[in-house]
Design an enzyme around this catalytic site. Structure first.
Site, PDB file in Angstrom:
ATOM      1  N   ASP A  11     -47.662 -26.967  49.647  1.00 61.41           N
ATOM      2  CA  ASP A  11     -47.579 -26.607  51.079  1.00 61.41           C
ATOM      3  C   ASP A  11     -48.959 -26.852  51.696  1.00 61.41           C
ATOM      4  OD1 ASP A  11     -47.967 -22.958  51.064  1.00 61.41           O
ATOM      5  OD2 ASP A  11     -48.610 -24.424  49.577  1.00 61.41           O
ATOM      6  N   HIS A 242     -56.805 -20.839  43.781  1.00 56.90           N
ATOM      7  CA  HIS A 242     -55.433 -20.575  43.322  1.00 56.90           C
ATOM      8  C   HIS A 242     -54.754 -21.854  42.799  1.00 56.90           C
ATOM      9  CE1 HIS A 242     -55.708 -16.676  45.310  1.00 56.90           C
ATOM     10  NE2 HIS A 242     -55.949 -17.245  46.470  1.00 56.90           N
TER      11      HIS A 242
HETATM   12  O1  RIB Z   1     -51.311 -16.898  47.129  1.00 56.01           O
HETATM   13  C1  RIB Z   1     -51.966 -18.141  47.076  1.00 56.01           C
HETATM   14  C2  RIB Z   1     -50.995 -19.254  47.291  1.00 56.01           C
HETATM   15  O2  RIB Z   1     -50.426 -19.172  48.596  1.00 56.01           O
HETATM   16  C3  RIB Z   1     -51.666 -20.644  47.238  1.00 56.01           C
HETATM   17  O3  RIB Z   1     -50.731 -21.596  46.779  1.00 56.01           O
HETATM   18  C4  RIB Z   1     -52.002 -20.916  48.677  1.00 56.01           C
HETATM   19  O4  RIB Z   1     -52.064 -22.321  48.970  1.00 56.01           O
HETATM   20  C5  RIB Z   1     -50.818 -20.307  49.363  1.00 56.01           C
HETATM   21  O5  RIB Z   1     -49.776 -21.260  49.341  1.00 56.01           O
HETATM   22 CA    CA Z   2     -50.304 -23.611  48.077  1.00 56.93          CA
END
Ligand code: RIB
Ligand code: CA
Length: 319
Positions: A11, A242
């Site tokens: 995303d 992340h």
């Molecule tokens: O909680 C972190 C996630 O949520 C990551 O993938 C960030 O890009 C959002 O999509």
């Molecule tokens: Ca993400």
């Protein structure tokens, strides 16, 4: 070693952008296809961001498919401009490519690739899991064809980030997440427990800004807004990694050192726990042990910090 084929679901989003360029720079894998999903930004804009980043790195042959605009249970909530910007990439205007997305949907792309690469396709999912759920509904046999599914998502022993209980990727589509964790394929869940422990500092961003690569310089610009957001979490400008951590574990540069395979259920009720990943980690005090019949490996610790590894691979990548 022959690079493994990967279906990448994102995303794109700022940390998604970091993960994408990391995968572009990783010789262990080849990007067979990319699907986008609404989360940080809507799926259509995520596809534009992904195509622009691929073009900046000279990878104009990787197909990108627009996926689900809405989660399974209701309309898209509109993204998080205060974290990822109004355009998904920190409100930075990337050079725009004329190349557009494929005709097929992300779910159709995943089903096609699973059959084209039976037993070999790795799935790396770093956004809400809507496309993976739709692909399973389209063709349940992909669960036997896909080699492994690595998911950035969830929170095992720490609080969520969107709510007390919910991490963003799971919280944005709990129904889809439950379908994914309960399907008979091997899932590696990379939760906030480990992703919040892996970070980039200003020095890392400065190093990217000084790179000869326009792609790395763009990443440095894109990270600026993200660093502002994380002051509330860490008390200074920096950011969590992340999505890049999930990518690095999938590629094999980072090794999970504590990652038991345990039963995982997603709370898809409408209560305060909605979006929580309930990981049954009882009986693990004597050392990580796999639970008979479980199919989700929950990563609780890794062998080394991702930051230096990620920065080096980005700086080494000419693109
Ligand atoms: O909680 C972190 C996630 O949520 C990551 O993938 C960030 O890009 C959002 O999509
Ligand atoms: Ca993400």
């Amino acid at each position: 070693m022959t690079p493994r084929p990967v279906y990448f679901d994102c995303d794109t989003g700022i940390d998604d952008a970091l993960a994408l360029v990391y995968l572009m720079a990783s010789p262990e894998i080849t990007l067979a296809g990319i699907g986008t999903v609404s989360g940080n930004i809507d799926a259509a804009r995520a596809a534009v961001n992904t195509l622009d980043l691929l073009a900046l790195g000279g990878l104009d042959e990787v197909p990108v498919a627009v996926g689900a605009m809405d989660p399974l249970a209701g309309p898209f909530s509109g993204g998080v401009p205060h974290i990822h910007g109004h355009n998904g990439v920190g409100d930075v205007e990337l050079p725009h490519t004329a190349r557009g997305p494929e005709q097929e949907s992300a779910a159709e792309m995943l089903v096609r690739l699973a059959h084209e690469h039976p037993g070999e396709l790795d799935v790396i999912a770093i956004g809400p899991l809507t496309n993976l759920a739709l692909a399973l509904q389209l063709d349940p046999s992909i669960a036997t064809l896909v080699r492994k599914v690595t998911v950035m998502g969830g929170a095992a022993l720490v609080p969520g980030n969107v709510s007390v209980a919910g991490e963003a990727n799971i919280w944005n589509d709990p129904e889809a997440a439950q379908i994914v964790v309960s399907a008979p394929w091997q899932v590696v869940l990379v939760p906030l427990d480990v992703t919040l422990e892996n970070t980039f500092e200003e020095a890392d961003r400065t190093a990217l800004a000084a790179s000869a690569s326009p792609l790395n310089r763009a990443l440095a610009d894109i990270l600026d807004l993200y660093f502002d957001f994380y002051v509330h979490e860490y008390g200074r400008r920096m950011c969590a990694l992340h999505d890049p951590l999930a990518a690095a574990i999938a590629v094999g540069q980072i090794t999970a050192t504590r990652a038991p395979k345990v039963p995982v259920v997603v709370d898809d009720t409408q209560g305060p726990g909605r979006g929580q990943t309930l990981c049954d980690l009882r009986g693990q005090r004597g050392g990580a042990r796999d639970v008979e019949g479980a199919n989700v490996r929950v990563v609780l610790d890794t062998d080394q910090p991702l930051g230096p590894v990620l920065l080096q691979r980005l700086l080494d990548y000419a693109g």
